[in-house]
Design a protein around this motif. Structure first.
Motif, short mmCIF file in Angstrom:
data_model
loop_
_atom_site.label_atom_id
_atom_site.label_comp_id
_atom_site.label_asym_id
_atom_site.label_seq_id
_atom_site.Cartn_x
_atom_site.Cartn_y
_atom_site.Cartn_z
N ALA A 165 0.81 -1.21 0.00
CA ALA A 165 0.00 0.00 0.00
C ALA A 165 0.85 1.26 0.00
O ALA A 165 0.49 2.27 -0.64
CB ALA A 165 -0.92 0.00 1.23
N THR A 166 2.00 1.22 0.67
CA THR A 166 2.80 2.43 0.83
C THR A 166 3.83 2.59 -0.27
O THR A 166 4.00 3.68 -0.83
CB THR A 166 3.53 2.39 2.19
OG1 THR A 166 2.58 2.16 3.23
CG2 THR A 166 4.23 3.71 2.46
N ARG A 167 4.51 1.53 -0.59
CA ARG A 167 5.60 1.63 -1.56
C ARG A 167 5.13 1.50 -3.00
O ARG A 167 5.75 2.04 -3.92
CB ARG A 167 6.64 0.57 -1.26
CG ARG A 167 7.91 0.71 -2.08
CD ARG A 167 9.00 -0.20 -1.57
NE ARG A 167 10.25 0.00 -2.26
CZ ARG A 167 11.39 -0.61 -1.95
NH1 ARG A 167 11.40 -1.46 -0.94
NH2 ARG A 167 12.49 -0.38 -2.62
N TYR A 168 4.04 0.76 -3.19
CA TYR A 168 3.57 0.48 -4.55
C TYR A 168 2.13 0.95 -4.72
O TYR A 168 1.27 0.21 -5.20
CB TYR A 168 3.68 -1.01 -4.85
CG TYR A 168 5.06 -1.58 -4.56
CD1 TYR A 168 6.14 -1.26 -5.37
CD2 TYR A 168 5.26 -2.43 -3.48
CE1 TYR A 168 7.41 -1.79 -5.11
CE2 TYR A 168 6.53 -2.97 -3.21
CZ TYR A 168 7.59 -2.63 -4.03
OH TYR A 168 8.83 -3.14 -3.76
N GLY A 169 1.89 2.20 -4.32
CA GLY A 169 0.52 2.72 -4.34
C GLY A 169 -0.08 2.83 -5.72
O GLY A 169 -1.30 2.96 -5.86
N ASP A 170 0.75 2.77 -6.76
CA ASP A 170 0.24 2.86 -8.13
C ASP A 170 0.07 1.48 -8.77
O ASP A 170 -0.35 1.39 -9.92
CB ASP A 170 1.19 3.70 -8.99
CG ASP A 170 2.60 3.10 -9.04
OD1 ASP A 170 2.95 2.34 -8.11
OD2 ASP A 170 3.33 3.38 -10.00
N HIS A 171 0.37 0.44 -8.04
CA HIS A 171 0.27 -0.92 -8.60
C HIS A 171 -1.18 -1.40 -8.56
O HIS A 171 -1.98 -0.93 -7.74
CB HIS A 171 1.16 -1.88 -7.80
CG HIS A 171 1.37 -3.21 -8.43
ND1 HIS A 171 0.53 -4.28 -8.21
CD2 HIS A 171 2.33 -3.65 -9.30
CE1 HIS A 171 0.97 -5.33 -8.91
NE2 HIS A 171 2.05 -4.97 -9.57
N ARG A 172 -1.50 -2.33 -9.43
CA ARG A 172 -2.90 -2.81 -9.51
C ARG A 172 -3.34 -3.52 -8.23
O ARG A 172 -4.54 -3.66 -7.97
CB ARG A 172 -3.06 -3.74 -10.71
CG ARG A 172 -2.29 -5.04 -10.61
CD ARG A 172 -2.51 -5.91 -11.84
NE ARG A 172 -1.81 -7.19 -11.74
CZ ARG A 172 -0.53 -7.37 -11.96
NH1 ARG A 172 0.22 -6.32 -12.33
NH2 ARG A 172 0.03 -8.55 -11.83
N LYS A 173 -2.37 -4.02 -7.43
CA LYS A 173 -2.74 -4.70 -6.18
C LYS A 173 -2.86 -3.74 -5.00
O LYS A 173 -3.22 -4.15 -3.90
CB LYS A 173 -1.69 -5.76 -5.84
CG LYS A 173 -1.54 -6.87 -6.86
CD LYS A 173 -2.83 -7.64 -7.06
CE LYS A 173 -3.24 -8.45 -5.86
NZ LYS A 173 -4.45 -9.25 -6.12
N ALA A 174 -2.57 -2.45 -5.23
CA ALA A 174 -2.55 -1.48 -4.13
C ALA A 174 -3.91 -1.34 -3.46
O ALA A 174 -4.03 -1.31 -2.24
CB ALA A 174 -2.04 -0.14 -4.62
#
Length: 241
Positions: free
Chosen positions: A183-192
């Motif tokens: 959630a914090t590091r990959y906020g733009d990922h589809r799994k966010a």
């Protein structure tokens, strides 16, 4: 003549007790041998069982150490991540975890696409999780996958599924940390969006109800068109209803 006759009658009787004792002694020796053999077998089985118990004890200790090491490793990743975030100079967009900050869109980045071998290993992990339900084996496999492959699309997925497996195993602190990484590091990922939602679920199970509600609101605000947003709305409605 009478003495000879008496002697001939008593002679067999004189030898009978010795013969009978010899036969009884032979039977006793055989029984003793069988008993001794049985005792040896039991002793062998006891030694084998002790060996198996000791082996299992060592295996449990090893798994406990691995679990502790994995937890420490994940905790260190969180600390490193927090440090990296605190060092950012530019204003952050709306934080996927807290929902605070500006409403500017999160910049989309290009994630490294997996190789055929990487995808094959990832699919094997999915089988362990979804089909075989071998969660302990999957946890170790996910950590190995994250360590083996440089940051990429499926690496983020691996972090997410690490959270899912920990959540299924009711290891809530570990699940919280894994979902926080996504959630914090990959906020733009589809799994966010899913990660923020599951972070809220995890916090709720930990009894942090206010923080859980904030995460759910963040999902709705930052990922309004996602399936996770619908789930978050249902979650909040159930809590307030």
């Amino acid at each position: 003549m009478r003495h000879i006759l008496m002697a001939s009658m008593l002679l067999p009787l004189a030898f009978w007790p010795a013969a009978a004792w010899s036969q009884s002694s032979g039977s006793g020796s055989q029984a003793n041998a069988e008993l001794f053999y049985m005792i040896q077998q039991l002793q062998t089985e006891v030694r084998q069982l002790r060996g198996e118990v000791e082996e299992q004890r060592n295996q449990i200790d090893r798994l406990n150490r691995q679990s502790r090491d994995r937890y420490i490793d994940l905790d260190q990743r969180i600390l490193k991540l927090s440090s990296e975030l605190s060092d950012l100079d530019k204003p952050a967009a709306s934080d996927p975890v807290t929902g605070q900050g500006s409403e500017a869109a999160v910049e989309q980045r290009e994630y490294r696409q997996p190789s055929a071998e990487e995808r094959k290993e990832y699919e094997a992990l999915q089988t362990l999780i979804r089909k075989d339900k071998k969660f302990n084996e999957a946890i170790n496999g996910l950590y190995d996958f994250i360590d083996k492959y440089e940051e990429g699309d499926l690496t983020v997925n691996a972090y997410y599924w690490l959270g899912e497996v920990y959540l299924a195993e009711n290891q809530l602190e570990q699940a919280k940390q894994a979902f926080t990484i996504v959630a914090t590091r990959y906020g733009d990922h589809r799994k966010a969006s899913d990660a923020v939602y599951k972070l809220g679920v995890t916090l709720d199970r930990l009894g942090e109800t206010a923080e859980a509600a904030r995460r759910m609101e963040a999902v709705i605000r930052n990922y309004p068109d996602s399936n996770a947003a619908s789930l978050a709305k249902t979650f909040l409605d159930d809590k307030t209803g």
